[in-house]
Enzyme design. Sequence first.
Site, PDB file in Angstrom:
ATOM      1  N   ALA A 264      21.005  23.479 -47.522  1.00 37.58           N
ATOM      2  CA  ALA A 264      22.086  22.503 -47.630  1.00 37.58           C
ATOM      3  C   ALA A 264      21.506  21.175 -48.078  1.00 37.58           C
ATOM      4  O   ALA A 264      20.290  20.995 -48.101  1.00 37.58           O
ATOM      5  CB  ALA A 264      22.777  22.323 -46.286  1.00 37.58           C
ATOM      6  N   MET A 265      22.405  20.214 -48.400  1.00 39.91           N
ATOM      7  CA  MET A 265      21.938  18.937 -48.925  1.00 39.91           C
ATOM      8  C   MET A 265      22.764  17.791 -48.365  1.00 39.91           C
ATOM      9  O   MET A 265      23.991  17.858 -48.330  1.00 39.91           O
ATOM     10  CB  MET A 265      22.018  18.999 -50.466  1.00 39.91           C
ATOM     11  CG  MET A 265      21.587  17.740 -51.151  1.00 39.91           C
ATOM     12  SD  MET A 265      19.826  17.374 -50.800  1.00 39.91           S
ATOM     13  CE  MET A 265      19.863  15.594 -50.853  1.00 39.91           C
ATOM     14  N   GLU A 266      22.048  16.732 -47.985  1.00 39.55           N
ATOM     15  CA  GLU A 266      22.638  15.637 -47.227  1.00 39.55           C
ATOM     16  C   GLU A 266      23.267  14.526 -48.059  1.00 39.55           C
ATOM     17  O   GLU A 266      23.330  13.375 -47.594  1.00 39.55           O
ATOM     18  CB  GLU A 266      21.549  15.031 -46.343  1.00 39.55           C
ATOM     19  CG  GLU A 266      20.443  14.244 -47.094  1.00 39.55           C
ATOM     20  CD  GLU A 266      19.166  15.037 -47.364  1.00 39.55           C
ATOM     21  OE1 GLU A 266      19.244  16.277 -47.410  1.00 39.55           O
ATOM     22  OE2 GLU A 266      18.097  14.411 -47.532  1.00 39.55           O
ATOM     23  N   HIS A 299      21.418  19.024 -38.844  1.00 39.05           N
ATOM     24  CA  HIS A 299      20.311  18.473 -39.649  1.00 39.05           C
ATOM     25  C   HIS A 299      20.858  17.579 -40.777  1.00 39.05           C
ATOM     26  O   HIS A 299      20.424  16.435 -40.930  1.00 39.05           O
ATOM     27  CB  HIS A 299      19.492  19.635 -40.214  1.00 39.05           C
ATOM     28  CG  HIS A 299      18.349  19.228 -41.081  1.00 39.05           C
ATOM     29  ND1 HIS A 299      17.064  19.145 -40.612  1.00 39.05           N
ATOM     30  CD2 HIS A 299      18.287  18.875 -42.395  1.00 39.05           C
ATOM     31  CE1 HIS A 299      16.263  18.765 -41.595  1.00 39.05           C
ATOM     32  NE2 HIS A 299      16.985  18.597 -42.694  1.00 39.05           N
ATOM     33  N   GLU A 300      21.788  18.125 -41.541  1.00 39.82           N
ATOM     34  CA  GLU A 300      22.295  17.354 -42.690  1.00 39.82           C
ATOM     35  C   GLU A 300      23.026  16.110 -42.202  1.00 39.82           C
ATOM     36  O   GLU A 300      22.903  15.038 -42.787  1.00 39.82           O
ATOM     37  CB  GLU A 300      23.218  18.206 -43.567  1.00 39.82           C
ATOM     38  CG  GLU A 300      22.616  19.507 -44.085  1.00 39.82           C
ATOM     39  CD  GLU A 300      21.253  19.360 -44.747  1.00 39.82           C
ATOM     40  OE1 GLU A 300      20.984  18.301 -45.347  1.00 39.82           O
ATOM     41  OE2 GLU A 300      20.447  20.303 -44.647  1.00 39.82           O
ATOM     42  N   HIS A 303      20.650  13.369 -41.256  1.00 41.69           N
ATOM     43  CA  HIS A 303      20.048  12.693 -42.404  1.00 41.69           C
ATOM     44  C   HIS A 303      20.806  11.410 -42.775  1.00 41.69           C
ATOM     45  O   HIS A 303      20.266  10.555 -43.471  1.00 41.69           O
ATOM     46  CB  HIS A 303      20.059  13.610 -43.630  1.00 41.69           C
ATOM     47  CG  HIS A 303      18.811  14.441 -43.813  1.00 41.69           C
ATOM     48  ND1 HIS A 303      17.545  13.926 -43.671  1.00 41.69           N
ATOM     49  CD2 HIS A 303      18.647  15.737 -44.179  1.00 41.69           C
ATOM     50  CE1 HIS A 303      16.645  14.886 -43.938  1.00 41.69           C
ATOM     51  NE2 HIS A 303      17.295  15.990 -44.239  1.00 41.69           N
ATOM     52  N   GLU A 322      12.181  14.391 -43.550  1.00 41.24           N
ATOM     53  CA  GLU A 322      12.346  15.794 -43.161  1.00 41.24           C
ATOM     54  C   GLU A 322      11.724  16.104 -41.800  1.00 41.24           C
ATOM     55  O   GLU A 322      12.343  16.766 -40.965  1.00 41.24           O
ATOM     56  CB  GLU A 322      11.810  16.729 -44.244  1.00 41.24           C
ATOM     57  CG  GLU A 322      12.572  16.637 -45.569  1.00 41.24           C
ATOM     58  CD  GLU A 322      14.075  16.847 -45.444  1.00 41.24           C
ATOM     59  OE1 GLU A 322      14.537  17.313 -44.388  1.00 41.24           O
ATOM     60  OE2 GLU A 322      14.798  16.523 -46.417  1.00 41.24           O
TER      61      GLU A 322
HETATM   62  N1  0A1 Z   1      17.085  17.642 -48.198  1.00 41.93           N
HETATM   63  C1  0A1 Z   1      17.567  18.961 -47.954  1.00 41.93           C
HETATM   64  C2  0A1 Z   1      16.794  20.031 -48.601  1.00 41.93           C
HETATM   65  C3  0A1 Z   1      16.963  20.262 -50.049  1.00 41.93           C
HETATM   66  C4  0A1 Z   1      15.916  19.986 -50.878  1.00 41.93           C
HETATM   67  C5  0A1 Z   1      15.950  20.318 -52.205  1.00 41.93           C
HETATM   68  C6  0A1 Z   1      17.082  20.933 -52.657  1.00 41.93           C
HETATM   69  O1  0A1 Z   1      17.161  21.322 -53.962  1.00 41.93           O
HETATM   70  C7  0A1 Z   1      16.024  21.540 -54.639  1.00 41.93           C
HETATM   71  C8  0A1 Z   1      18.149  21.202 -51.844  1.00 41.93           C
HETATM   72  C9  0A1 Z   1      18.077  20.859 -50.526  1.00 41.93           C
HETATM   73  C10 0A1 Z   1      17.410  19.256 -46.478  1.00 41.93           C
HETATM   74  O2  0A1 Z   1      16.384  18.940 -45.905  1.00 41.93           O
HETATM   75  O3  0A1 Z   1      18.302  19.814 -45.906  1.00 41.93           O
HETATM   76 ZN    ZN Z   2      16.354  17.810 -44.431  1.00 37.01          ZN
END
Ligand code: 0A1
Ligand code: ZN
Length: 886
Positions: A264-266, A299-300, A303, A322
């Site tokens: 997932a992405m924040e 987690h997200e 962030h 992270e």
């Molecule tokens: N920041 C997100 C992780 C994440 C990193 C890269 C991505 O695409 C390449 C996608 C998500 C997390 O820590 O959840």
């Molecule tokens: Zn993260």
Amino acid sequence: MRDAEPKAIRLKDYEAPALQIRQVHLAFEIQPGETTVTSTLQIERVRPGETDLRLDGQELELLDVTLDGESLSANAYQLDEDSLTLFDLPDRCEIRIVNRIHPERNTALEGLYKSGNLYCTQCEAEGFRKITYYQDRPDVLAKFSTTITAGSAYPVLLSNGNLVDQQTLNDGRRQVSWEDPYPKPSYLFALVAGDLARLEDSFTTMSGREVKLVIYSEPHNIDQCDYAMDVLKRAMRWDEQRFGREYDLDIFMIVAVEDFNMGAMENKGLNIFNTSCVLASKDTATDPSYMRVEGVVAHEYFHNWSGNRVTCRDWFQLSLKEGFTVFRDAEFSSDMNSRTVKRIEDVNFLRSVQFAEDAGPLSHPIRPDSYIEISNFYTPTVYEKGAEVIGMLHTILGEEVFRRGSDLYFERHDGEAATTDDFLAAMADASGRDLSVFQRWYVQAGTPVLAVESRWQEGTFTLILTQSCPPTPGQTEKLPVHMPVAMGLLDADGKLLDPATLQLSSDSEYDIRGDSIVLHLATASTSLRVEGLATEPVVSLLRGYSAPVRLKYPRSPEILKFLAIHDSDGFAAWDALQTLLVDEIGSYSGRRRVSETLIELFAALLEQAQAAVISGSDEDRFMLAARLSLPQESYLFEQFEQVDVDALCAGRDALQQALAAELREQWLALYQAARSVDAYQPDAAGMSRRALCNLALGFVAVALEGGELVELLEAHYSQADNLTDRRAALVAALHSTSLDSAVSRRLLQRFLDAFRNEALVVNQWFSVQAGSPTCSAQDIQTLAAHDAFDGRNPNKIRALYSAFAQANLRNFHAADGSGYQLIADTVLALNSSNPQMASALAKPLTRWRRFSGMRPGLMRQALERLAAADDLSPDVYEVVIKGLAD
Ligand code: 0A1
Ligand code: ZN
């Protein structure tokens, strides 16, 4: 091999840009086959320095560029494959760029892409440069506003921040504008356009503001979003109470997407999730999947402060957000469920996956000092070891001081791009502690070894602790780190001695924390003396796994058994039993019977488990399930410097057979007792009961044969009202050596027929097969040709190939090299379409040095074949080159 070798980026070359984008308006015109992006950038000089502005851009078609409204002459800018540079800019100016992109062709899933009929973005780490020309680096923070225009087939148009305008244009298209008041780096930008259903709720923050919460998914999945919504509200409240962090926009949105490279992405205010980390229902998610949804949603959300309000100065600082956020989500899950069970799960993962990485050629510090492709650094080291380091800081400082440090960090750096040193400085200032030796955890790679010896002489007990760290690529010499070693002393009856009553002395600092002693080992070696004892105590060491190290403390099976029974620290008791099991498997030599010690221990634990089913707590049941579980192959392999695959797999099978056969009646009784009569609930009572029941089923399936086994498995499958139990029946069938394979095939078919339309369940169908001990590389190829497989979908790739390479080690390491060949072929097939997935899949091939016999040669051959390929992506190139380095 590629024509030009990609270059490494180094931390020591970091320089902040003198000209920076401070504000940006993005206008997206989404049309079938192409999207036009118009970006208006307000540039400002923020420090003296260069007058040229370099904007990153990849795979873009530049249509127009103007400076303060004027077209640029050909010598005022330069365009190449990766950038657009504008020369001689004034201290303030406006740049307008128009470019075209093709989301429909984007298979790498970075930038703007299509997942089914949904447009969505993934910009971390460097995906924004595939949307438009920009300073695509985390230390450039700008205010974003976004306008999206799309046809009526895309009624939901989302971006970061608050909604400021929406209208239907004369031609029927929709146009929506969003504004994010918080300056952010480009990696947090997000856009979604599609025909989505929504689940709405609201949350009142601690200062009384009402926040609208919305989860979007494809319409057929919307009834699987309630659990995530509940988690989100719990996480928002917890972050207020535990960390004093309040949400800051009027709306918080989550969108579920089927094609996603990670979990997932924040993105600010608009989190984008892999469906596997947000959707949950009894028929589509297992109990561990529910727990994962809980962890990832939290987690997200967390962030928003640790990552978004305070972000990273550069990608070397990735663990700043992270490591800290994984620590925060682990604390949340520990507070919501059982702290000890969560700790055991996390340590299991760390020791299997992060230790493996740290012992191989891809080993790197949690703050790396160089990289070729940053996508390769979203690793268990940066995440999980990073979280361990924060956890040690928490142990060293204690909850109250840690919280003061965290408050100071957020206050000092709110709205900034910070470094891991800034984080440590805040912790040092809040606590008055010198953290310079602790800081070495950030810069040194490798898993430290903690060697312990004990002496007993005339009423004085002495523990001698020595630390060392093996060399890792580029780091031969290591300095001692500051590790908190939590311990307790048990008397002959197994009672923990109250540390406050002990006559302790040490050259090193130590604290009494609750019922444990925390010794600060910050030099190469130290000792702790305890005087005035009547009998020699037994040491409970590394309680709660207080430091991420390999412990070398030779103890007899009797002492380990004693600890496994008596240690009041749940983690340490589990760890003692695991050590016994690993020793037993490691010393297997063909036909030997299992040691009486283990049989007795298992018999006692089985009795406790049966009692716990009837009258124990949820925690008791979870703990017993953890203790009665045999170490996974990946865990086992990491316990040995040289891995003999055949001997370890044979040893594990023999142990399982023996425990199953010797204690057959007890396993059956536990199985029967733990079978649920109640309807499925994803709560601790149900999950802990199922954990015990399905664990017992695994042993029962090994002990039984013939019609009795078929009947039991079919009944377990047919009576199941949830995915956890159905999956357990399939796993047990596939792991049985006596079952007619027609029975497993029949169960697999029933499963697929019933859930063919549920992508997440079909993923389980692939992964249970890919992880089964009889599944060869050839079988994986057959499964890849099945119509339910989709070789472009990351979840399917993981369910089939990663499950094979990471969880089916005996077949991945097949002696004929077929497993390595399969993975290398798949890496090559994915190299250009999805480099991130390709490089992740290549990583297990780099661990060749650890194996005995012919395997290292075969693994290297596979890597060499990759190295010789044309046009390797930088992602795969970096893994392969480092993997082959001597
Ligand atoms: N920041 C997100 C992780 C994440 C990193 C890269 C991505 O695409 C390449 C996608 C998500 C997390 O820590 O959840
Ligand atoms: Zn993260």
